[in-house]
Design an enzyme around this catalytic site. Structure first.
Site, PDB file in Angstrom:
ATOM      1  N   ASN A 114     -50.109  24.819 -26.417  1.00  0.00           N
ATOM      2  CA  ASN A 114     -51.355  24.830 -25.659  1.00  0.00           C
ATOM      3  C   ASN A 114     -51.944  23.427 -25.540  1.00  0.00           C
ATOM      4  O   ASN A 114     -52.043  22.704 -26.531  1.00  0.00           O
ATOM      5  CB  ASN A 114     -52.376  25.737 -26.352  1.00  0.00           C
ATOM      6  CG  ASN A 114     -53.689  25.815 -25.595  1.00  0.00           C
ATOM      7  OD1 ASN A 114     -53.753  26.402 -24.519  1.00  0.00           O
ATOM      8  ND2 ASN A 114     -54.741  25.220 -26.146  1.00  0.00           N
ATOM      9  N   GLU A 115     -52.293  23.033 -24.316  1.00  0.00           N
ATOM     10  CA  GLU A 115     -53.015  21.779 -24.042  1.00  0.00           C
ATOM     11  C   GLU A 115     -52.527  20.668 -24.980  1.00  0.00           C
ATOM     12  O   GLU A 115     -53.298  20.112 -25.768  1.00  0.00           O
ATOM     13  CB  GLU A 115     -54.521  22.016 -24.182  1.00  0.00           C
ATOM     14  CG  GLU A 115     -55.004  23.096 -23.230  1.00  0.00           C
ATOM     15  CD  GLU A 115     -56.471  23.443 -23.355  1.00  0.00           C
ATOM     16  OE1 GLU A 115     -57.160  22.816 -24.193  1.00  0.00           O
ATOM     17  OE2 GLU A 115     -56.938  24.336 -22.625  1.00  0.00           O
ATOM     18  N   TYR A 137     -61.179  24.011 -15.797  1.00  0.00           N
ATOM     19  CA  TYR A 137     -62.547  24.157 -16.279  1.00  0.00           C
ATOM     20  C   TYR A 137     -63.422  23.154 -15.526  1.00  0.00           C
ATOM     21  O   TYR A 137     -63.340  23.069 -14.305  1.00  0.00           O
ATOM     22  CB  TYR A 137     -62.598  23.969 -17.800  1.00  0.00           C
ATOM     23  CG  TYR A 137     -61.908  25.084 -18.568  1.00  0.00           C
ATOM     24  CD1 TYR A 137     -62.543  26.313 -18.781  1.00  0.00           C
ATOM     25  CD2 TYR A 137     -60.621  24.924 -19.061  1.00  0.00           C
ATOM     26  CE1 TYR A 137     -61.913  27.350 -19.461  1.00  0.00           C
ATOM     27  CE2 TYR A 137     -59.987  25.943 -19.757  1.00  0.00           C
ATOM     28  CZ  TYR A 137     -60.636  27.156 -19.952  1.00  0.00           C
ATOM     29  OH  TYR A 137     -60.010  28.174 -20.629  1.00  0.00           O
ATOM     30  N   ARG A 160     -51.576  36.508 -22.151  1.00  0.00           N
ATOM     31  CA  ARG A 160     -51.205  35.265 -22.858  1.00  0.00           C
ATOM     32  C   ARG A 160     -51.786  35.351 -24.260  1.00  0.00           C
ATOM     33  O   ARG A 160     -53.001  35.478 -24.434  1.00  0.00           O
ATOM     34  CB  ARG A 160     -51.727  34.041 -22.108  1.00  0.00           C
ATOM     35  CG  ARG A 160     -51.345  32.694 -22.731  1.00  0.00           C
ATOM     36  CD  ARG A 160     -51.723  31.566 -21.781  1.00  0.00           C
ATOM     37  NE  ARG A 160     -51.413  30.227 -22.282  1.00  0.00           N
ATOM     38  CZ  ARG A 160     -52.303  29.397 -22.837  1.00  0.00           C
ATOM     39  NH1 ARG A 160     -53.580  29.775 -22.956  1.00  0.00           N
ATOM     40  NH2 ARG A 160     -51.933  28.201 -23.246  1.00  0.00           N
ATOM     41  N   HIS A 196     -54.827  24.114 -16.599  1.00  0.00           N
ATOM     42  CA  HIS A 196     -56.027  24.790 -17.087  1.00  0.00           C
ATOM     43  C   HIS A 196     -57.227  24.250 -16.325  1.00  0.00           C
ATOM     44  O   HIS A 196     -57.434  23.025 -16.273  1.00  0.00           O
ATOM     45  CB  HIS A 196     -56.196  24.575 -18.588  1.00  0.00           C
ATOM     46  CG  HIS A 196     -55.137  25.243 -19.410  1.00  0.00           C
ATOM     47  ND1 HIS A 196     -55.163  25.270 -20.789  1.00  0.00           N
ATOM     48  CD2 HIS A 196     -54.028  25.940 -19.043  1.00  0.00           C
ATOM     49  CE1 HIS A 196     -54.108  25.935 -21.237  1.00  0.00           C
ATOM     50  NE2 HIS A 196     -53.404  26.352 -20.190  1.00  0.00           N
ATOM     51  N   TRP A 240     -59.395  32.986 -19.180  1.00  0.00           N
ATOM     52  CA  TRP A 240     -59.826  32.799 -20.567  1.00  0.00           C
ATOM     53  C   TRP A 240     -61.231  33.373 -20.701  1.00  0.00           C
ATOM     54  O   TRP A 240     -62.121  32.981 -19.960  1.00  0.00           O
ATOM     55  CB  TRP A 240     -59.820  31.315 -20.930  1.00  0.00           C
ATOM     56  CG  TRP A 240     -60.160  31.110 -22.373  1.00  0.00           C
ATOM     57  CD1 TRP A 240     -61.404  31.051 -22.938  1.00  0.00           C
ATOM     58  CD2 TRP A 240     -59.224  30.962 -23.451  1.00  0.00           C
ATOM     59  NE1 TRP A 240     -61.305  30.874 -24.286  1.00  0.00           N
ATOM     60  CE2 TRP A 240     -59.987  30.817 -24.632  1.00  0.00           C
ATOM     61  CE3 TRP A 240     -57.832  30.948 -23.539  1.00  0.00           C
ATOM     62  CZ2 TRP A 240     -59.389  30.649 -25.886  1.00  0.00           C
ATOM     63  CZ3 TRP A 240     -57.253  30.774 -24.775  1.00  0.00           C
ATOM     64  CH2 TRP A 240     -58.017  30.619 -25.934  1.00  0.00           C
ATOM     65  N   GLU A 257     -55.088  28.914 -17.726  1.00  0.00           N
ATOM     66  CA  GLU A 257     -56.429  29.227 -18.216  1.00  0.00           C
ATOM     67  C   GLU A 257     -57.417  28.818 -17.136  1.00  0.00           C
ATOM     68  O   GLU A 257     -57.198  27.851 -16.411  1.00  0.00           O
ATOM     69  CB  GLU A 257     -56.788  28.455 -19.493  1.00  0.00           C
ATOM     70  CG  GLU A 257     -56.128  28.917 -20.755  1.00  0.00           C
ATOM     71  CD  GLU A 257     -56.657  28.173 -21.991  1.00  0.00           C
ATOM     72  OE1 GLU A 257     -57.783  27.617 -21.915  1.00  0.00           O
ATOM     73  OE2 GLU A 257     -55.937  28.136 -22.999  1.00  0.00           O
TER      74      GLU A 257
END
Length: 448
Positions: free
Chosen positions: A153-154, A222, A78, A220, A278, A249
């Site tokens: 992205n995001e 986290y 990516r 994503h 990531w 991610e």
């Protein structure tokens, strides 16, 4: 997640809303496309992404990283691009695609300028991101077998995350009305983490907005996903409804409040979900770097886990069949090897064995792998040696310290794989050159 400039702190909001939905129909698109929950190639072969993120827009000189990411076992990269609103503009799209294709990687291209729109004042909108893709259409047309377009992205922060649904649907429709046939990827709001469940609860609306039925959703993971329960519950919702999803991610549990990467890896493997870790290097917060200073010989703890650990790249990645004549290959091969493996004699007490094999071969080059296995007792170190008989040379190696003197090659374990329990194994790999003949040499393993 935009960790290069700043860290995002979010609180987990418990929301339990759900909606009645139906599975997305199979796509009629050419090239990479969605079929049910899966991404498939034009020939119908399922393709599961296994790769990493590369921050290209900030490190445009790090073009060797594409080869290094491939050598690490990935089948996908990516690539971070900029639209010119905050970074870039990235006008080297054709070159990036060429680097992906040269290194037999599927290319996920993303505009990073949209990160945190609505909360981040400098961010671009998804509509502006779509305009960027339209400006790059000449470089993208005809690349549908190789390229996935991650629109932004995001794309929404934590302020008015509900705007994500209409903005995302409109961006998809704008792409389609401008003739894009590619597989599209869309990131969740809340800086990609969807903690308000806007993407989860509006997924079918987004999928239905695509006239080509060729969109995959991306989460994503986290700090919001720091427990196995939160990860499993989220993934269960998408699986139960037949929605296509990738983990676009994720980071690792470097402290107790961070993401449970072990659950992500195991769940992705058991569910057939793609993932993109990531990131390769270059973070201002280096805890998320997989390599030090983009050096593939200096894998960090995170890099070692993703490259060589259970559920990692080397264990699970399968190269796209567009690169291998229409057949799925074992990771990370470039073609079906014809060279039989060679093995040392069985190891006894404190002994070891080694098996050498060619996992991919192409004109003038090849990729080798050696598996080292301890004998009846644990060992604290190992050395594998061989002599090439056909003039082969080694240009790069990973998960080992390798030295060569002419045709003689010596490899030794590194800090994280030197010690092996009785019967346990580890692998290391390398890239080499050959001309005419590429026979597998006999190998010898000694333990300490």
């Amino acid at each position: 997640m935009k960790r290069i400039l700043s860290a995002l702190s979010v609180a987990i909001l418990a929301v339990t809303a759900s909606i009645l939905v139906f599975a997305q129909p199979a796509s009629a698109a050419a090239g990479l496309h969605v079929s049910g929950r899966n991404i498939v190639e034009a020939n119908g072969q399922t393709f599961v992404m296994r790769g990493v993120n590369h921050p290209h827009v900030w490190y445009t000189n790090q073009t060797n990283s594409f080869a290094d990411i491939k050598a690490a076992g990935a089948n996908t990269v990516r690539v971070v691009l900029g639209s010119g609103k905050r970074w870039g503009p990235s006008n080297d799209v054709a070159g990036v695609i060429s680097l992906c294709k040269q290194n037999r990687l599927i290319c996920v291209l993303e505009v990073h300028d949209t990160t945190g729109y609505g909360e981040e004042s400098a961010a671009a909108s998804l509509d502006e991101a779509a305009d960027y893709w339209i400006s790059q259409k000449n470089a993208l047309s005809g690349q549908e077998n190789y390229v996935v377009i991650n629109i932004g992205n995001e794309p929404i922060g934590n302020t008015n995350a509900a705007q994500w649904t209409s903005a995302t649907a409109a961006a998809i429709q704008k792409m389609r009305s401008n003739g894009f046939e590619h597989l599209l990827m869309v990131d969740a709001p809340n800086w990609g983490q969807d903690w308000q469940y806007v993407m989860r609860d509006n997924a079918q609306t987004i999928l239905d907005a695509d006239s080509r039925h060729n969109t995959v959703l991306s989460i994503h993971m986290y700090a919001v996903f720091n427990t196995a329960a939160s990860i499993v519950d989220y993934l269960n919702r998408f699986q139960a409804n037949g929605w296509p999803l990738v983990i676009g991610e994720f980071g690792w549990r470097f402290n107790a409040s961070e993401v449970d990467h072990e659950t992500i890896l195991s769940e992705a493997q058991s569910r057939g979900l793609g993932y993109l870790a990531w990131s390769w290097s270059g973070n201002s917060d280096p805890i998320l770097d997989m390599t030090l200073n983009f050096d593939p010989s200096q894998l960090t703890t995170w890099g070692q886990r993703i490259v060589s650990g259970a559920g990692g790249l080397k264990a699970t990645a399968r190269e796209a069949t567009i690169y291998s004549g229409g057949t799925s290959t074992t990771p990370p091969s470039s073609s079906t090897p014809s060279v039989p493996p060679t093995t040392t004699p069985p190891g006894g007490a404190r002994g070891c064995t080694a098996t050498y094999k060619v996992v991919g071969q192409w004109q003038g080059g090849f990729q080798g792998e050696v598996r080292v296995t301890a004998g009846n007792s644990a060992i604290s170190g190992w050395t594998v040696t061989w002599t090439f008989a056909n003039g082969q040379t080694v240009s790069q190696a990973w998960n080992t310290t390798l030295t060569s003197n002419g045709s003689n090659v010596t490899t030794r374990g590194v800090s994280y794989n030197s010690s092996l329990a009785a019967g346990a194994s580890t692998t290391f790999g390398f890239l080499g050159a050959w001309n005419g003949t590429n026979n597998a040499p006999p190998v010898s393993c000694t333990a300490s």
